[in-house]
Write a protein that holds these residues in place. Structure first.
Motif, PDB file in Angstrom:
ATOM      1  N   ASP A 138       0.833  -1.215   0.000  1.00  0.00           N
ATOM      2  CA  ASP A 138       0.000   0.000   0.000  1.00  0.00           C
ATOM      3  C   ASP A 138       0.865   1.262   0.000  1.00  0.00           C
ATOM      4  OD1 ASP A 138      -2.144  -1.691   0.024  1.00  0.00           O
ATOM      5  OD2 ASP A 138      -2.430  -1.600   2.191  1.00  0.00           O
ATOM      6  N   ARG A 139       1.962   1.187   0.753  1.00  0.00           N
ATOM      7  CA  ARG A 139       2.853   2.347   0.800  1.00  0.00           C
ATOM      8  C   ARG A 139       3.439   2.617  -0.590  1.00  0.00           C
ATOM      9  NH1 ARG A 139       8.324   2.297   4.598  1.00  0.00           N
ATOM     10  NH2 ARG A 139       9.183   4.289   3.917  1.00  0.00           N
ATOM     11  N   THR A 140       3.707   1.547  -1.323  1.00  0.00           N
ATOM     12  CA  THR A 140       4.270   1.713  -2.666  1.00  0.00           C
ATOM     13  C   THR A 140       3.232   2.353  -3.592  1.00  0.00           C
ATOM     14  OG1 THR A 140       5.579  -0.257  -2.238  1.00  0.00           O
ATOM     15  CG2 THR A 140       5.489   0.492  -4.517  1.00  0.00           C
ATOM     16  N   PHE A 185      16.576  -6.721  -0.968  1.00  0.00           N
ATOM     17  CA  PHE A 185      15.643  -7.823  -0.697  1.00  0.00           C
ATOM     18  C   PHE A 185      14.694  -7.520   0.455  1.00  0.00           C
ATOM     19  CE2 PHE A 185      18.766  -9.112   2.561  1.00  0.00           C
ATOM     20  CZ  PHE A 185      17.929  -9.531   3.587  1.00  0.00           C
ATOM     21  N   ASN A 186      15.040  -6.560   1.323  1.00  0.00           N
ATOM     22  CA  ASN A 186      14.170  -6.341   2.482  1.00  0.00           C
ATOM     23  C   ASN A 186      12.915  -5.527   2.144  1.00  0.00           C
ATOM     24  OD1 ASN A 186      15.697  -4.022   2.081  1.00  0.00           O
ATOM     25  ND2 ASN A 186      15.664  -3.452   4.234  1.00  0.00           N
ATOM     26  N   TYR A 187      13.036  -4.698   1.097  1.00  0.00           N
ATOM     27  CA  TYR A 187      11.869  -3.982   0.562  1.00  0.00           C
ATOM     28  C   TYR A 187      11.881  -4.178  -0.946  1.00  0.00           C
ATOM     29  CZ  TYR A 187      10.793  -1.322   4.846  1.00  0.00           C
ATOM     30  OH  TYR A 187      10.426  -0.939   6.112  1.00  0.00           O
ATOM     31  N   PRO A 188      11.678  -5.419  -1.398  1.00  0.00           N
ATOM     32  CA  PRO A 188      11.892  -5.688  -2.828  1.00  0.00           C
ATOM     33  C   PRO A 188      10.892  -4.965  -3.723  1.00  0.00           C
ATOM     34  CG  PRO A 188      10.939  -7.599  -1.730  1.00  0.00           C
ATOM     35  CD  PRO A 188      11.232  -6.599  -0.656  1.00  0.00           C
ATOM     36  N   ASN A 190       8.892  -1.939  -2.455  1.00  0.00           N
ATOM     37  CA  ASN A 190       8.844  -0.511  -2.153  1.00  0.00           C
ATOM     38  C   ASN A 190      10.108   0.234  -2.535  1.00  0.00           C
ATOM     39  OD1 ASN A 190       9.365   1.755   0.171  1.00  0.00           O
ATOM     40  ND2 ASN A 190       7.314   1.743  -0.662  1.00  0.00           N
ATOM     41  N   GLU A 191      11.237  -0.245  -2.051  1.00  0.00           N
ATOM     42  CA  GLU A 191      12.464   0.523  -2.296  1.00  0.00           C
ATOM     43  C   GLU A 191      12.825   0.507  -3.773  1.00  0.00           C
ATOM     44  OE1 GLU A 191      15.718   0.502   0.511  1.00  0.00           O
ATOM     45  OE2 GLU A 191      14.384   2.119   1.076  1.00  0.00           O
ATOM     46  N   THR A 192      12.524  -0.591  -4.449  1.00  0.00           N
ATOM     47  CA  THR A 192      12.828  -0.650  -5.876  1.00  0.00           C
ATOM     48  C   THR A 192      11.969   0.363  -6.616  1.00  0.00           C
ATOM     49  OG1 THR A 192      13.097  -3.008  -5.504  1.00  0.00           O
ATOM     50  CG2 THR A 192      13.142  -2.277  -7.765  1.00  0.00           C
ATOM     51  N   GLN A 316      15.913  -6.330   9.805  1.00  0.00           N
ATOM     52  CA  GLN A 316      16.387  -6.268   8.419  1.00  0.00           C
ATOM     53  C   GLN A 316      15.896  -5.002   7.721  1.00  0.00           C
ATOM     54  OE1 GLN A 316      16.365 -10.831   7.049  1.00  0.00           O
ATOM     55  NE2 GLN A 316      14.451 -10.131   7.880  1.00  0.00           N
ATOM     56  N   ARG A 317      16.154  -3.867   8.314  1.00  0.00           N
ATOM     57  CA  ARG A 317      15.838  -2.584   7.672  1.00  0.00           C
ATOM     58  C   ARG A 317      17.117  -1.775   7.666  1.00  0.00           C
ATOM     59  NH1 ARG A 317      12.951  -0.184  11.700  1.00  0.00           N
ATOM     60  NH2 ARG A 317      12.398   1.613  10.418  1.00  0.00           N
ATOM     61  N   CYS A 318      17.356  -1.064   6.576  1.00  0.00           N
ATOM     62  CA  CYS A 318      18.597  -0.274   6.555  1.00  0.00           C
ATOM     63  C   CYS A 318      18.530   0.778   7.652  1.00  0.00           C
ATOM     64  CB  CYS A 318      18.832   0.340   5.185  1.00  0.00           C
ATOM     65  SG  CYS A 318      17.559   1.479   4.678  1.00  0.00           S
ATOM     66  N   THR A 319      17.324   1.234   7.981  1.00  0.00           N
ATOM     67  CA  THR A 319      17.174   2.271   8.992  1.00  0.00           C
ATOM     68  C   THR A 319      17.094   1.723  10.425  1.00  0.00           C
ATOM     69  OG1 THR A 319      14.834   2.104   8.485  1.00  0.00           O
ATOM     70  CG2 THR A 319      15.991   3.988   7.556  1.00  0.00           C
ATOM     71  N   ALA A 320      17.190   0.406  10.590  1.00  0.00           N
ATOM     72  CA  ALA A 320      17.026  -0.166  11.944  1.00  0.00           C
ATOM     73  C   ALA A 320      18.052   0.426  12.917  1.00  0.00           C
ATOM     74  CB  ALA A 320      17.203  -1.682  11.875  1.00  0.00           C
ATOM     75  N   SER A 474      14.632   5.364  14.259  1.00  0.00           N
ATOM     76  CA  SER A 474      15.068   5.829  12.936  1.00  0.00           C
ATOM     77  C   SER A 474      14.153   5.222  11.888  1.00  0.00           C
ATOM     78  CB  SER A 474      16.508   5.387  12.684  1.00  0.00           C
ATOM     79  OG  SER A 474      17.375   5.982  13.610  1.00  0.00           O
ATOM     80  N   GLN A 475      13.916   5.958  10.830  1.00  0.00           N
ATOM     81  CA  GLN A 475      13.035   5.452   9.786  1.00  0.00           C
ATOM     82  C   GLN A 475      13.114   6.323   8.557  1.00  0.00           C
ATOM     83  OE1 GLN A 475       8.868   5.941  11.222  1.00  0.00           O
ATOM     84  NE2 GLN A 475       9.884   7.131  12.796  1.00  0.00           N
ATOM     85  N   ARG A 476      12.599   5.780   7.472  1.00  0.00           N
ATOM     86  CA  ARG A 476      12.620   6.518   6.209  1.00  0.00           C
ATOM     87  C   ARG A 476      11.435   7.479   6.101  1.00  0.00           C
ATOM     88  NH1 ARG A 476      13.737   4.385   0.154  1.00  0.00           N
ATOM     89  NH2 ARG A 476      12.845   6.155  -0.921  1.00  0.00           N
ATOM     90  N   GLY A 477      10.276   7.015   6.512  1.00  0.00           N
ATOM     91  CA  GLY A 477       9.055   7.786   6.307  1.00  0.00           C
ATOM     92  C   GLY A 477       8.940   8.986   7.225  1.00  0.00           C
ATOM     93  N   PRO A 478       7.988   9.874   6.982  1.00  0.00           N
ATOM     94  CA  PRO A 478       7.114   9.941   5.815  1.00  0.00           C
ATOM     95  C   PRO A 478       7.921  10.109   4.519  1.00  0.00           C
ATOM     96  CG  PRO A 478       6.528  11.612   7.475  1.00  0.00           C
ATOM     97  CD  PRO A 478       7.795  11.003   7.909  1.00  0.00           C
ATOM     98  N   PRO A 482      13.275  14.085   3.171  1.00  0.00           N
ATOM     99  CA  PRO A 482      14.487  13.638   2.470  1.00  0.00           C
ATOM    100  C   PRO A 482      15.092  12.408   3.124  1.00  0.00           C
ATOM    101  CG  PRO A 482      14.832  15.768   3.553  1.00  0.00           C
ATOM    102  CD  PRO A 482      13.394  15.435   3.712  1.00  0.00           C
ATOM    103  N   PHE A 483      15.491  11.459   2.313  1.00  0.00           N
ATOM    104  CA  PHE A 483      16.100  10.225   2.815  1.00  0.00           C
ATOM    105  C   PHE A 483      17.479  10.115   2.167  1.00  0.00           C
ATOM    106  CE2 PHE A 483      16.401   5.424   2.385  1.00  0.00           C
ATOM    107  CZ  PHE A 483      16.748   5.223   3.708  1.00  0.00           C
ATOM    108  N   ASN A 484      18.508  10.224   3.007  1.00  0.00           N
ATOM    109  CA  ASN A 484      19.858  10.180   2.452  1.00  0.00           C
ATOM    110  C   ASN A 484      20.826   9.672   3.511  1.00  0.00           C
ATOM    111  OD1 ASN A 484      20.271  12.333   4.180  1.00  0.00           O
ATOM    112  ND2 ASN A 484      20.270  13.874   2.583  1.00  0.00           N
TER     113      ASN A 484
HETATM  114  O1  G3H Z   1      15.699  -0.668   4.453  1.00  0.00           O
HETATM  115  C1  G3H Z   1      15.608   0.555   4.477  1.00  0.00           C
HETATM  116  C2  G3H Z   1      14.299   1.222   4.280  1.00  0.00           C
HETATM  117  O2  G3H Z   1      14.359   2.354   3.467  1.00  0.00           O
HETATM  118  C3  G3H Z   1      13.736   1.611   5.563  1.00  0.00           C
HETATM  119  O3  G3H Z   1      12.510   2.154   5.436  1.00  0.00           O
HETATM  120  O4  G3H Z   1      12.415   3.058   7.739  1.00  0.00           O
HETATM  121  O5  G3H Z   1      10.387   2.864   6.357  1.00  0.00           O
HETATM  122  O6  G3H Z   1      11.489   0.820   7.257  1.00  0.00           O
HETATM  123  P1  G3H Z   1      11.636   2.227   6.791  1.00  0.00           P
END
Ligand code: G3H
Length: 539
Positions: A138-140, A185-188, A190-192, A316-320, A474-478, A482-484
């Motif tokens: 849904d987020r995608t 692979f963790n957000y195959p 959404n992130e793609t 398994q999130r880059c932002t974990a 930590s997180q990407r959203g909203p 900016p996400f960097n």
């Molecule tokens: O794996 C990294 C994602 O961009 C993290 O997004 O913080 O919404 O889980 P999220």
């Protein structure tokens, strides 16, 4: 625990009917030049992290296979994208923004119809919980809708002519060329899609290679890609990265490299491009975000944020949050509450209601995590939680390690899994030093209430990381934020609006504002003689 874990994996008929996958999915199609081709060569088996009980014990379930394409098919896909771009004279890069938007909206509508299939495959391919898989889908879709809205706004702002120092001009964003998009692979999904869709909508043509896991879930969307975009605008390939993507980079025909993965992978691929100055890279890479718990933090709220921060989707999130620094004065109480909260986390199969800990998709991952735990123990850490680090095939029960120090691998390495290292600190300078000396620079989370101390730490981190979170994980959203990241964590900035910018470049048409030139400009606009020089306003 080990007795209970024996019941972790289901018998075939214990999988609820709604979540069963159809028989083995042998996916042989790949998309090149508007044609779904059938691969007759070797296939790559797709195993689920969800094992199935057999009389001989749990066995990995082969759920399908995907084409192991070679360099030849990869180059064929690139040729199709190069042809569709046609040095900027292709139908797609010259198409009006409103027409490109219509294609993307058509894709979105077709994509929504595939929600059930994609969500089911997210669960089976990467072990993501039903709730999080639905959220990812849904987020995608929301992201695509927001991208359309953001582009309309960008286009409206460019619809007017500007006058400056005797010049009149129109400034618009145009595509960069051929983009290679690869997601993690963790957000195959959404992130793609957060790079793929902006790349497309800005008029670039694309070669897209799905992540190493979460590959089958693109299959339900292949026809939508084929039918929603003109020939050659999107090309989808499968296979080993080195062989396929390496060959693409070596041609020098990739103009934009959008990659979410490790900094090592990105470096290796970037180096293959013969003309690095022609390659624009948008990279989301490794991270080791610390959570810092200050003496006066609201511990209940900090614990709740640190638990989801470090363990949602099994870490398994880059932002974990990948390491926690807790002030000595509150370390005992924090740990007690933290361990109690972790005990409440339900483990099981991705479709089970309320579950949060699930099996891991990467083969060999549980060995790697066990190695981190034993290395930390050798250097003086203890596993604080009962059953911490218990392994059952692809499942790893979270291990809370305390106290960790710089001699341990887990202090520096990105574990990308359910291991939570907790360090104790007395002096905030030690935490600042950790962040400053780290190779990574994505985000930090500060938990505390003393405004003076919080402000001091914020200022110490503003030039180190891309986002400082106060009393939140930590997180990407909203996705409008900016996400960097700095250092080895990223290149470029993504957000709904930023992504439109990174996949485009501004071109200016300018003239001296003389009467004669004004008349020419007027005629071009009035007679709609140019696609670029136009004051048309998208509603
Ligand atoms: O794996 C990294 C994602 O961009 C993290 O997004 O913080 O919404 O889980 P999220």
């Amino acid at each position: 625990m080990s007795a209970m874990l024996q019941h972790l994996f289901p018998e075939p008929d214990q999988v609820p009917e709604a979540h069963r996958i159809p028989a083995f999915i042998e996916q042989r199609e790949y998309l090149i030049g508007g044609v779904l081709k059938k691969w007759g060569g070797t296939q790559n088996a797709v195993f689920s992290p969800v094992y199935i009980k057999t009389p001989d014990g749990p066995a990995p379930k082969a759920i399908g296979s995907t084409p192991l394409l070679t360099k030849m098919e990869a180059l064929e896909a690139l040729d199709a994208a190069v042809r569709a771009y046609d040095l900027g004279h292709g139908e797609w890069p010259l198409m009006s923004v409103s027409d490109r938007i219509a294609h993307v909206e058509d894709f979105l509508q077709r994509m929504r119809e595939k929600r059930t299939d994609v969500v089911r495959l997210l669960m089976w391919e990467i072990g993501k919980t039903l709730k999080d898989s639905e959220k990812e889908f849904d987020r995608t879709c929301d992201y695509i809708g927001d991208t359309v809205r953001a582009l309309k706004e960008l286009d409206r702002n460019s619809a007017k002519l500007v006058e400056e120092q005797g010049f009149m001009a129109q400034i618009r964003r145009v595509p960069l060329g051929v983009a290679l998009c690869m997601g993690p692979f963790n957000y195959p999904l959404n992130e793609t899609f957060t790079t793929l869709i902006p790349a497309l909508i800005m008029g670039n043509t694309v070669v897209f290679k799905p992540a190493k896991f979460g590959v089958l879930l693109i299959q339900p969307l292949l026809e939508a890609f084929r039918d929603s975009f003109p020939t050659g605008v999107v090309n989808i390939i499968y296979g080993r990265g080195r062989e396929t993507v390496g060959a693409l980079m070596e041609t020098g025909k990739i103009d934009v490299f959008a990659f979410i993965g490790t900094n090592k992978g990105a470096n290796d691929l970037k180096k293959l491009h013969p003309k690095p100055h022609r390659l624009k890279s948008i990279l989301g890479l490794d991270a080791k975000n610390p959570g810092i718990v200050l003496p006066d933090a609201d511990l209940d709220s900090a614990v709740a944020e640190c638990v989801t921060g470090s363990l949602s989707f099994n870490g398994q999130r880059c932002t974990a949050l990948k390491i926690l620094f807790v002030h000595r004065s509150v370390a005992d109480v924090f740990l007690e509450k933290f361990l109690a909260a972790i005990r409440q986390l339900k483990w099981g199969m991705p479709w089970e209601p309320g579950v949060s800990l699930t099996p891991l998709p990467e083969p060999g991952k549980t060995d790697y995590l066990s190695g981190l735990v034993s290395n930390a123990r050798q250097h003086g850490a203890r596993v604080m939680n009962e059953n911490g680090g218990a392994v059952f095939h692809s499942f790893f029960y979270p291990a809370v390690l305390y106290p960790v120090n710089e001699k341990m691998a887990v202090f520096h390495e990105e574990q990308f899994g359910p291991v939570v290292p907790v360090a104790v600190f007395d002096d905030e300078a030690d935490v600042i030093r950790y962040v400053v000396n780290s190779n990574f620079g994505q985000q930090v989370s500060i938990f505390g209430n003393d405004s003076a101390q919080v402000a001091r730490l914020m200022d110490a981190f503003v030039n180190q990381v891309g986002r400082i979170n106060l009393n939140t994980q930590s997180q990407r959203g909203p996705d409008s934020f900016p996400f960097n990241g700095r250092k080895d964590s990223a290149e470029g900035t993504l957000s709904v609006a930023d992504a439109l910018r990174v996949f485009s470049i501004r071109t200016v048409v300018a003239t001296r504002a003389s009467d004669g030139n004004k008349q020419i400009i007027n005629r071009i606009i009035r007679n709609r003689e140019s696609g670029f020089l136009s004051t048309d306003y998208i509603l």
